[in-house]
Design a protein around this motif. Structure first.
Motif, PDB file in Angstrom:
ATOM      1  N   ARG A  60     -29.449  11.567   4.047  1.00 55.39           N
ATOM      2  CA  ARG A  60     -29.599  11.283   5.473  1.00 55.39           C
ATOM      3  C   ARG A  60     -29.797   9.792   5.687  1.00 55.39           C
ATOM      4  O   ARG A  60     -29.157   9.187   6.536  1.00 55.39           O
ATOM      5  N   ALA A 114     -26.339  13.092  13.372  1.00 54.25           N
ATOM      6  CA  ALA A 114     -27.555  13.827  13.751  1.00 54.25           C
ATOM      7  C   ALA A 114     -27.337  15.332  13.623  1.00 54.25           C
ATOM      8  O   ALA A 114     -28.202  16.052  13.140  1.00 54.25           O
ATOM      9  N   ARG A 149     -30.748  16.827  13.082  1.00 52.28           N
ATOM     10  CA  ARG A 149     -31.686  15.895  13.702  1.00 52.28           C
ATOM     11  C   ARG A 149     -31.392  15.698  15.182  1.00 52.28           C
ATOM     12  O   ARG A 149     -31.779  14.695  15.767  1.00 52.28           O
ATOM     13  N   ALA A 168     -34.977   8.907  14.167  1.00 50.96           N
ATOM     14  CA  ALA A 168     -34.344  10.222  14.126  1.00 50.96           C
ATOM     15  C   ALA A 168     -33.814  10.570  12.739  1.00 50.96           C
ATOM     16  O   ALA A 168     -33.571  11.737  12.444  1.00 50.96           O
TER      17      ALA A 168
END
Length: 161
Positions: free
Chosen positions: A28, A91, A96, A159
């Motif tokens: 990520r 995301a 996320r 985020a």
């Protein structure tokens, strides 16, 4: 003996899950880093490693024009929410979306002033430029390292941490 074996198996499963979580977080973070670099490079049109004032204006104006669906030179909350920063798919891939929406909300809250219900083109340009100037170290542009410290980038980064 069975109880001890069950404890060992449980420990192995927990360790494997922890390793997967760390790997996923690493993925990520590296995915975010690549996407952020791509955003920076798209703004840095001349490829000199610095975002200058003209590049900031060009990016702000082009982005604003894309978001301003009705062409009235004002962004409503709904229009602003379309500002993806090129990170929406990332995301979603990393589950996320809520954190990403929260980050964009923080940016909206900061950038919508002085008008509470909209962001004008001038204000959009000013806030984007202001966020970049805040981290500039007095040279003729904003480096990638400085870009990473810009308030709107920091909001987005939350985020993906």
């Amino acid at each position: 003996m069975r109880k001890a074996a069950a404890i060992v198996v449980t420990a192995i499963v927990v360790a494997a899950m922890a390793t997967q979580t760390v790997a996923a977080q690493g993925d990520r973070a590296s995915d975010f880093e690549r996407a952020l670099r791509a955003l920076f490079d798209s703004i840095d049109r001349n490829g000199d490693g610095l975002i200058d004032g003209a590049e900031t204006r060009r990016f702000a104006d082009a982005t604003f024009a894309t978001l301003d669906a009705d062409g009235n030179l004002r962004l409503t909350y709904t229009e602003f929410q379309q500002f993806d920063f090129g990170l929406g798919a990332l995301a979603e891939r990393h589950d996320r979306q809520k954190l990403y929406a929260d980050a964009r909300e923080r940016i909206w809250q900061r950038w919508r002033h002085p008008r509470p219900r909209e962001v004008t083109r001038a204000a959009f340009r000013q806030h984007l430029r202001g966020d970049l100037l805040r981290v500039s170290r007095g040279h003729s542009g904003v480096s990638y390292a400085e870009f990473q410290q810009a308030p709107f980038v920091q909001d987005l980064a939350t985020a993906f941490r």
